[in-house]
Design a protein around this motif. Structure first.
Motif, PDB file in Angstrom:
ATOM      1  N   ILE A  74      16.559  11.702  -6.463  1.00 18.38           N
ATOM      2  CA  ILE A  74      15.112  11.881  -6.662  1.00 18.38           C
ATOM      3  C   ILE A  74      14.348  11.424  -5.429  1.00 18.38           C
ATOM      4  CG2 ILE A  74      13.114  11.085  -7.989  1.00 18.38           C
ATOM      5  CD1 ILE A  74      14.998  10.924 -10.437  1.00 18.38           C
ATOM      6  N   HIS A  75      14.708  10.247  -4.924  1.00 15.70           N
ATOM      7  CA  HIS A  75      13.988   9.698  -3.769  1.00 15.70           C
ATOM      8  C   HIS A  75      14.128  10.574  -2.530  1.00 15.70           C
ATOM      9  CE1 HIS A  75      13.947   5.307  -5.456  1.00 15.70           C
ATOM     10  NE2 HIS A  75      13.094   6.103  -6.047  1.00 15.70           N
ATOM     11  N   ARG A  76      15.290  11.202  -2.348  1.00 13.15           N
ATOM     12  CA  ARG A  76      15.502  12.029  -1.157  1.00 13.15           C
ATOM     13  C   ARG A  76      14.528  13.204  -1.092  1.00 13.15           C
ATOM     14  NH1 ARG A  76      21.131  11.036  -1.815  1.00 13.15           N
ATOM     15  NH2 ARG A  76      21.319  12.878  -3.160  1.00 13.15           N
ATOM     16  N   ARG A  77      14.056  13.649  -2.223  1.00 14.33           N
ATOM     17  CA  ARG A  77      13.189  14.826  -2.264  1.00 14.33           C
ATOM     18  C   ARG A  77      11.704  14.486  -2.135  1.00 14.33           C
ATOM     19  NH1 ARG A  77      16.822  15.843  -6.584  1.00 14.33           N
ATOM     20  NH2 ARG A  77      15.231  15.317  -8.147  1.00 14.33           N
ATOM     21  N   LEU A  78      11.378  13.204  -2.086  1.00 13.63           N
ATOM     22  CA  LEU A  78       9.977  12.800  -2.151  1.00 13.63           C
ATOM     23  C   LEU A  78       9.491  12.194  -0.836  1.00 13.63           C
ATOM     24  CD1 LEU A  78       9.981  11.114  -5.676  1.00 13.63           C
ATOM     25  CD2 LEU A  78       9.420  13.487  -5.092  1.00 13.63           C
ATOM     26  N   SER A  79       8.190  12.321  -0.617  1.00 15.64           N
ATOM     27  CA  SER A  79       7.559  11.688   0.545  1.00 15.64           C
ATOM     28  C   SER A  79       6.192  11.173   0.113  1.00 15.64           C
ATOM     29  CB  SER A  79       7.413  12.676   1.704  1.00 15.64           C
ATOM     30  OG  SER A  79       6.572  13.758   1.331  1.00 15.64           O
ATOM     31  N   VAL A  80       5.600  10.376   0.977  1.00 14.77           N
ATOM     32  CA  VAL A  80       4.284   9.809   0.686  1.00 14.77           C
ATOM     33  C   VAL A  80       3.434   9.896   1.943  1.00 14.77           C
ATOM     34  CG1 VAL A  80       5.185   7.486   1.188  1.00 14.77           C
ATOM     35  CG2 VAL A  80       3.031   7.743  -0.050  1.00 14.77           C
ATOM     36  N   THR A  81       2.160  10.235   1.764  1.00 13.93           N
ATOM     37  CA  THR A  81       1.230  10.331   2.888  1.00 13.93           C
ATOM     38  C   THR A  81       0.372   9.082   2.947  1.00 13.93           C
ATOM     39  OG1 THR A  81       1.133  12.737   2.679  1.00 13.93           O
ATOM     40  CG2 THR A  81      -0.648  11.662   3.903  1.00 13.93           C
ATOM     41  N   PRO A 139       0.792  -1.235   0.000  1.00 23.29           N
ATOM     42  CA  PRO A 139       0.000   0.000   0.000  1.00 23.29           C
ATOM     43  C   PRO A 139       0.820   1.279   0.000  1.00 23.29           C
ATOM     44  CG  PRO A 139      -0.994  -1.601   1.472  1.00 23.29           C
ATOM     45  CD  PRO A 139       0.335  -2.185   1.039  1.00 23.29           C
ATOM     46  N   LEU A 140       1.845   1.351   0.835  1.00 23.26           N
ATOM     47  CA  LEU A 140       2.610   2.589   0.912  1.00 23.26           C
ATOM     48  C   LEU A 140       3.507   2.763  -0.308  1.00 23.26           C
ATOM     49  CD1 LEU A 140       2.580   4.835   2.940  1.00 23.26           C
ATOM     50  CD2 LEU A 140       4.579   3.829   4.052  1.00 23.26           C
ATOM     51  N   ALA A 141       4.067   1.677  -0.808  1.00 21.40           N
ATOM     52  CA  ALA A 141       4.938   1.773  -1.980  1.00 21.40           C
ATOM     53  C   ALA A 141       4.160   2.253  -3.201  1.00 21.40           C
ATOM     54  CB  ALA A 141       5.598   0.424  -2.258  1.00 21.40           C
ATOM     55  N   VAL A 142       2.977   1.687  -3.437  1.00 23.53           N
ATOM     56  CA  VAL A 142       2.218   2.087  -4.626  1.00 23.53           C
ATOM     57  C   VAL A 142       1.687   3.509  -4.468  1.00 23.53           C
ATOM     58  CG1 VAL A 142      -0.051   1.200  -3.890  1.00 23.53           C
ATOM     59  CG2 VAL A 142       0.536   1.290  -6.327  1.00 23.53           C
ATOM     60  N   ARG A 143       1.366   3.922  -3.246  1.00 19.70           N
ATOM     61  CA  ARG A 143       0.938   5.304  -3.049  1.00 19.70           C
ATOM     62  C   ARG A 143       2.081   6.264  -3.318  1.00 19.70           C
ATOM     63  NH1 ARG A 143      -2.264   3.258   2.131  1.00 19.70           N
ATOM     64  NH2 ARG A 143      -4.253   2.820   1.123  1.00 19.70           N
ATOM     65  N   GLY A 144       3.304   5.838  -3.004  1.00 13.85           N
ATOM     66  CA  GLY A 144       4.451   6.676  -3.309  1.00 13.85           C
ATOM     67  C   GLY A 144       4.583   6.930  -4.796  1.00 13.85           C
ATOM     68  N   VAL A 145       4.272   5.913  -5.600  1.00 13.90           N
ATOM     69  CA  VAL A 145       4.324   6.068  -7.058  1.00 13.90           C
ATOM     70  C   VAL A 145       3.219   7.007  -7.531  1.00 13.90           C
ATOM     71  CG1 VAL A 145       4.051   4.888  -9.262  1.00 13.90           C
ATOM     72  CG2 VAL A 145       5.409   3.832  -7.452  1.00 13.90           C
ATOM     73  N   ILE A 146       2.012   6.763  -7.083  1.00 15.75           N
ATOM     74  CA  ILE A 146       0.872   7.540  -7.558  1.00 15.75           C
ATOM     75  C   ILE A 146       0.959   8.995  -7.094  1.00 15.75           C
ATOM     76  CG2 ILE A 146      -1.643   7.779  -7.460  1.00 15.75           C
ATOM     77  CD1 ILE A 146      -0.703   5.400  -9.112  1.00 15.75           C
ATOM     78  N   GLN A 147       1.405   9.219  -5.850  1.00 15.19           N
ATOM     79  CA  GLN A 147       1.429  10.573  -5.303  1.00 15.19           C
ATOM     80  C   GLN A 147       2.603  11.405  -5.807  1.00 15.19           C
ATOM     81  OE1 GLN A 147       1.241  10.407  -0.995  1.00 15.19           O
ATOM     82  NE2 GLN A 147      -0.668   9.214  -1.007  1.00 15.19           N
ATOM     83  N   ASN A 148       3.642  10.761  -6.314  1.00 18.88           N
ATOM     84  CA  ASN A 148       4.851  11.508  -6.661  1.00 18.88           C
ATOM     85  C   ASN A 148       5.234  11.440  -8.127  1.00 18.88           C
ATOM     86  OD1 ASN A 148       6.128  12.554  -4.029  1.00 18.88           O
ATOM     87  ND2 ASN A 148       5.608  10.431  -3.516  1.00 18.88           N
ATOM     88  N   ASP A 150      12.402   7.112   0.409  1.00 19.52           N
ATOM     89  CA  ASP A 150      13.604   6.287   0.520  1.00 19.52           C
ATOM     90  C   ASP A 150      13.743   5.594   1.873  1.00 19.52           C
ATOM     91  OD1 ASP A 150      14.204   8.491   2.047  1.00 19.52           O
ATOM     92  OD2 ASP A 150      16.086   8.979   1.042  1.00 19.52           O
ATOM     93  N   GLU A 151      12.609   5.415   2.571  1.00 18.26           N
ATOM     94  CA  GLU A 151      12.660   4.583   3.780  1.00 18.26           C
ATOM     95  C   GLU A 151      13.136   3.186   3.393  1.00 18.26           C
ATOM     96  OE1 GLU A 151       9.032   4.367   5.931  1.00 18.26           O
ATOM     97  OE2 GLU A 151       9.111   6.449   6.624  1.00 18.26           O
ATOM     98  N   PRO A 152      14.055   2.606   4.167  1.00 26.06           N
ATOM     99  CA  PRO A 152      14.599   1.294   3.804  1.00 26.06           C
ATOM    100  C   PRO A 152      13.535   0.227   3.556  1.00 26.06           C
ATOM    101  CG  PRO A 152      15.922   2.268   5.528  1.00 26.06           C
ATOM    102  CD  PRO A 152      14.740   3.179   5.347  1.00 26.06           C
ATOM    103  N   ALA A 153      12.454   0.240   4.337  1.00 24.43           N
ATOM    104  CA  ALA A 153      11.429  -0.792   4.165  1.00 24.43           C
ATOM    105  C   ALA A 153      10.774  -0.703   2.794  1.00 24.43           C
ATOM    106  CB  ALA A 153      10.372  -0.673   5.261  1.00 24.43           C
ATOM    107  N   LEU A 154      10.549   0.522   2.300  1.00 25.94           N
ATOM    108  CA  LEU A 154       9.927   0.689   0.988  1.00 25.94           C
ATOM    109  C   LEU A 154      10.898   0.325  -0.131  1.00 25.94           C
ATOM    110  CD1 LEU A 154       7.932   4.034   1.475  1.00 25.94           C
ATOM    111  CD2 LEU A 154       7.136   1.679   1.725  1.00 25.94           C
ATOM    112  N   LEU A 155      12.144   0.779   0.008  1.00 20.48           N
ATOM    113  CA  LEU A 155      13.150   0.440  -1.001  1.00 20.48           C
ATOM    114  C   LEU A 155      13.370  -1.069  -1.062  1.00 20.48           C
ATOM    115  CD1 LEU A 155      15.866   3.190  -0.369  1.00 20.48           C
ATOM    116  CD2 LEU A 155      14.110   3.146  -2.161  1.00 20.48           C
ATOM    117  N   LEU A 156      13.350  -1.716   0.100  1.00 19.38           N
ATOM    118  CA  LEU A 156      13.584  -3.159   0.144  1.00 19.38           C
ATOM    119  C   LEU A 156      12.459  -3.918  -0.551  1.00 19.38           C
ATOM    120  CD1 LEU A 156      15.406  -5.447   1.130  1.00 19.38           C
ATOM    121  CD2 LEU A 156      14.108  -5.456   3.282  1.00 19.38           C
TER     122      LEU A 156
END
Length: 300
Positions: free
Chosen positions: A95-102, A47-56, A113-119
Motif C-alpha cells: 500500500i505504501h509503495r503506491r502512495l505519495s504526499v505533497t 507535518p508530512l506524516a499527518v498530511r500523508g494520512v489525510i491526503q491518501n 514509505d520514505e524511511p524518515a516518515l516510517l521511522l
C-alpha cells in the motif's frame, strides 16, 4: 527439545515474538487502547506524516475503520503466526509503495514509505505503548523496557525499515525524539485529527456514551503526551503526577475486567494464539518481574 518435537510433531508456530517476549505480555494489557490514542496524537504532530494520512485515505469518513485496522495489524504481528505477520507486513508495504504526499509549503512530493516518515510513525507508536502501559502500573524493569524497544525492530522491518537504523533501547528512543522535535508542529491537519479524537462521529444514540467513556479515555491519552506536545496543540494538561494517578486508576479498573472477557472482542487474536500454543502462553504481567520503576515524567 519439546515433547511435540520428540514425537516428530512440528511445534506450533509462536510467531515473530513468541510468549517469552516482553511484547507478547505487554500487548495483552487493556491500557494499550489508550496508548494507541496517544500514538495518534503524537504522530499527527509530524507535518508530512499527518498530511500523508489525510491526503491518501478516507480518514474523515472512515476514521474508526482506520483505528481498528491499526489495532488489527498490531495484534496480528504480535499474536499471529509468522506467515500471518509477514503477510500483513507485505500488505502494508504494498500500500505504501503506491502512495505519495505533497508538501503544501514547498510543493515537493514525497513517497509515503520514505524511511524518515516510517521511522516517525514507528517510534511514536512504540514510545506511546511503552509509556502509557508502564506509567499506568504495568510491571516492567528498565531492562524489560529496553527489550521491548529492541523486539519491535521486527515491526519496523515489517513496514519496510532497516532494523539497524531503528532505535534499539529506550535511550536511543529518547535521543531520536530529541532530534526530530524541532520538525514537529500543530498543522491544520493535526488539529483535524485532534478534533476527531476528542469528539469522533457516532450515532446519535451513542453520543452520551462517547462523551462519558471515550471522552475520558481520549483526554487521558492527550494528558499523557509530553509537555512539548501540549504546547504545540495549545491545550493544557494536568500536572504529571495527576496524570500518573489517573493512568494508574484507569489501569486498575480495566485490569479488573477478566482477560477472557476482554479477549473475546473480534478478531480474537490472543485467544487463537493461546489455543495454538497452550494455556501457559496467556499474556500476563505475572510472567514479568514486578520491580518496574514507573516514571512520573512525560519525556517522550
Amino acid at each position: 527439545m519439546t515433547a511435540a518435537a520428540a514425537q516428530g510433531i512440528p511445534d506450533p508456530d509462536p510467531g515473530l515474538y513468541g510468549p517469552r517476549s516482553v511484547t507478547w505480555q505487554m500487548h495483552g494489557d487493556p491500557m494499550m487502547w489508550i496508548a494507541g490514542v496517544r500514538a495518534l496524537y503524537l504522530q499527527a504532530l509530524h507535518p508530512l506524516a499527518v498530511r500523508g494520512v489525510i491526503q491518501n485515505s478516507d480518514f474523515r469518513q472512515d476514521a474508526w475503520g482506520r483505528l481498528l485496522r491499526t489495532a488489527r495489524f498490531v495484534a496480528t504481528i504480535t499474536y499471529g503466526t509468522t506467515e500471518a505477520a509477514e503477510r500483513a507486513g507485505a500488505r502494508v508495504r504494498g500500500i505504501h509503495r503506491r502512495l505519495s504526499v505533497t508538501d503544501p509549503g514547498t510543493g515537493a512530493r514525497h513517497a509515503v514509505d520514505e524511511p524518515a516518515l516510517l521511522l516517525w510513525v514507528h517510534c511514536a507508536e512504540v514510545a506511546s505503548y511503552l509509556h502509557v502501559v508502564r506509567r499506568s502500573g504495568y510491571p516492567l524493569t528498565d531492562g524489560q523496557a529496553d527489550a521491548y524497544v529492541a523486539e519491535n525492530r521486527e515491526s519496523a522491518r515489517l513496514v519496510g525499515l532497516d532494523p539497524a537504523a531503528v532505535p534499539g533501547d529506550t535511550a536511543e528512543l529518547r535521543a531520536y525524539f530529541a532530534t526530530v522535535r524541532p520538525e514537529l508542529a500543530a498543522t491544520p491537519e493535526a488539529r483535524e485529527v485532534d478534533a476527531f479524537l476528542r469528539r469522533p462521529p457516532v450515532h446519535a444514540a451513542l453520543v452520551p456514551a462517547r462523551d462519558l467513556i471515550w471522552g475520558r479515555f481520549a483526554a487521558l491519552a492527550y494528558a499523557s503526551l509530553p509537555r512539548y506536545a501540549h504546547a504545540l496543540y495549545g491545550r493544557p494538561a494536568p500536572a504529571p503526577a495527576t496524570v500518573t494517578r489517573r493512568l494508574r486508576a484507569t489501569g486498575r479498573v480495566l485490569r479488573c475486567v477478566p482477560s477472557t472477557v476482554r479477549w473475546q472482542l473480534p478478531p480474537k487474536h490472543i485467544l487463537r494464539a493461546v489455543e495454538r500454543l497452550g494455556p501457559g502462553t496467556r499474556p500476563s504481567p505475572r510472567t514479568l518481574l514486578r520491580d518496574a520503576a514507573v516514571p512520573d515524567r512525560a519525556g517522550w
